[in-house]
Design an enzyme around this catalytic site. Structure first.
Site, mmCIF file in Angstrom:
data_model
loop_
_atom_site.group_PDB
_atom_site.id
_atom_site.type_symbol
_atom_site.label_atom_id
_atom_site.label_comp_id
_atom_site.label_asym_id
_atom_site.label_seq_id
_atom_site.Cartn_x
_atom_site.Cartn_y
_atom_site.Cartn_z
ATOM 1 N N SER A 280 -3.237 59.447 40.856
ATOM 2 C CA SER A 280 -2.510 60.702 40.685
ATOM 3 C C SER A 280 -3.480 61.887 40.735
ATOM 4 O O SER A 280 -4.197 62.042 41.726
ATOM 5 C CB SER A 280 -1.714 60.652 39.378
ATOM 6 O OG SER A 280 -0.731 61.663 39.335
ATOM 7 N N ASP B 3 -4.570 73.694 25.963
ATOM 8 C CA ASP B 3 -4.591 75.084 26.424
ATOM 9 C C ASP B 3 -5.221 75.181 27.815
ATOM 10 O O ASP B 3 -4.700 75.865 28.705
ATOM 11 C CB ASP B 3 -5.400 75.960 25.454
ATOM 12 C CG ASP B 3 -4.712 76.143 24.113
ATOM 13 O OD1 ASP B 3 -3.493 75.874 24.020
ATOM 14 O OD2 ASP B 3 -5.396 76.543 23.153
ATOM 15 N N HIS C 30 5.360 55.399 40.151
ATOM 16 C CA HIS C 30 4.120 56.163 40.133
ATOM 17 C C HIS C 30 3.047 55.504 39.269
ATOM 18 O O HIS C 30 1.864 55.614 39.556
ATOM 19 C CB HIS C 30 4.410 57.579 39.625
ATOM 20 C CG HIS C 30 3.236 58.489 39.688
ATOM 21 N ND1 HIS C 30 2.553 58.754 40.861
ATOM 22 C CD2 HIS C 30 2.594 59.219 38.724
ATOM 23 C CE1 HIS C 30 1.570 59.600 40.628
ATOM 24 N NE2 HIS C 30 1.555 59.896 39.338
#
Length: 278
Positions: free
Chosen positions: A99, A190, A249
């Site tokens: 991925s 973040d 996936h």
């Protein structure tokens, strides 16, 4: 006003697992996890592959035990991996990525082709993707806010935004016990959210990687299709595609034995070819 964060200019010193035989005839295998994963997710596969070669599984920046840093571009993440190869004095290796990690692997191969003996990409194409992680990020933020004391509480909090239990279990691998006896996220959430546009972008690099390349895709996955395969072949002209049946996936988790065997056969074929050419 939205805060602007400048990408870290220096490479991040990645944490990693380094195991396996010191077989001089087999080049090392570098394993790169996907978004919100870590090297720990690959331990069962590493156990299989380490019997015949050295395996180094990395924690990318803002993941696992690696430092947090602003900037999630593929050029930066590939630079982190290449800096680790320098640190470990590995001149050449096979590189596998799933991925997002597959895009990092492609970026490594395009930026330093001489150091990549072969490339294995797991269920990702060399293209930009649409946004698709809003619910996941909302669930992770709910975890931060809820400060769960145990795994059951954590799952309940995640379930407010993430329906699939398998996804929740995967996300929960990013929790660790904090100082106040609560479970806390170890990822740089973040930084990951701020860098999400770079994460869904194409891999870095301007030239094709012409070395031997295997794309393992889940037969039930929508991440690789006929349209983006054409673009991917322009980037990876020696590409061979193998679809794993009954897999989506998360093909390495859904069909672990088939995945391990496909990787093993591909690596053996590369090294037999290298031996024949000497």
């Amino acid at each position: 006003m939205e805060a602007q964060h400048q990408e870290t200019s220096q490479y991040v010193s990645l944490q990693y697992l380094d195991v396996g035989t010191s077989n001089a005839d087999a080049l090392p295998l570098i394993v790169i996890h996907g978004l919100l994963g870590s090297a720990d997710n690959w331990r069962s596969h590493i156990k299989a592959w380490q019997q015949t070669r050295r395996v180094i599984a990395v924690d990318l920046r803002n993941h696992g035990r690696s430092p947090h840093a602003w900037g999630m571009s593929y050029a930066a993440m590939a630079g982190d991996v290449l800096a680790l190869l320098d640190q470990l004095e590995i001149e050449r290796a096979h590189v596998l990525g799933h991925s997002m990690g597959g895009k990092v692997a492609i970026s490594v191969a395009r930026q330093a082709p001489g150091r990549v003996a072969s490339l294995i990409v797991a269920d990702i194409a060399a293209v930009a993707y649409e946004h698709g992680h809003d619910a996941v990020f909302a669930g992770l933020r709910r975890l931060e806010e809820g400060r769960p004391k145990n795994r059951r509480e954590a799952d309940d909090l995640l379930a407010e935004h993430v329906e699939e239990r398998a996804t929740r279990l995967f996300l929960a691998t990013n929790l660790e016990r904090g100082g106040e006896n609560t479970l806390e996220l170890r990822i740089g959430l973040d930084q990951i959210e701020a860098g999400y546009e770079d994460i869904i972008a194409p891999p870095a690099g301007s030239q094709p990687y012409t070395g031997p390349t295997l794309l393992l895709r889940g037969a039930n996955s929508h991440y690789v299709n006929q349209d983006n395969l054409e673009t991917t072949r322009n980037v990876l002209p020696s590409l061979r595609v193998v679809a794993l049946k009954n897999a989506g996936h998360w093909l390495h988790a859904e069909q672990p034995e088939a995945f391990q065997e496909a990787v093993r056969l591909f690596l053996d074929a590369q090294e037999n070819s290298d031996s024949a050419g000497k």
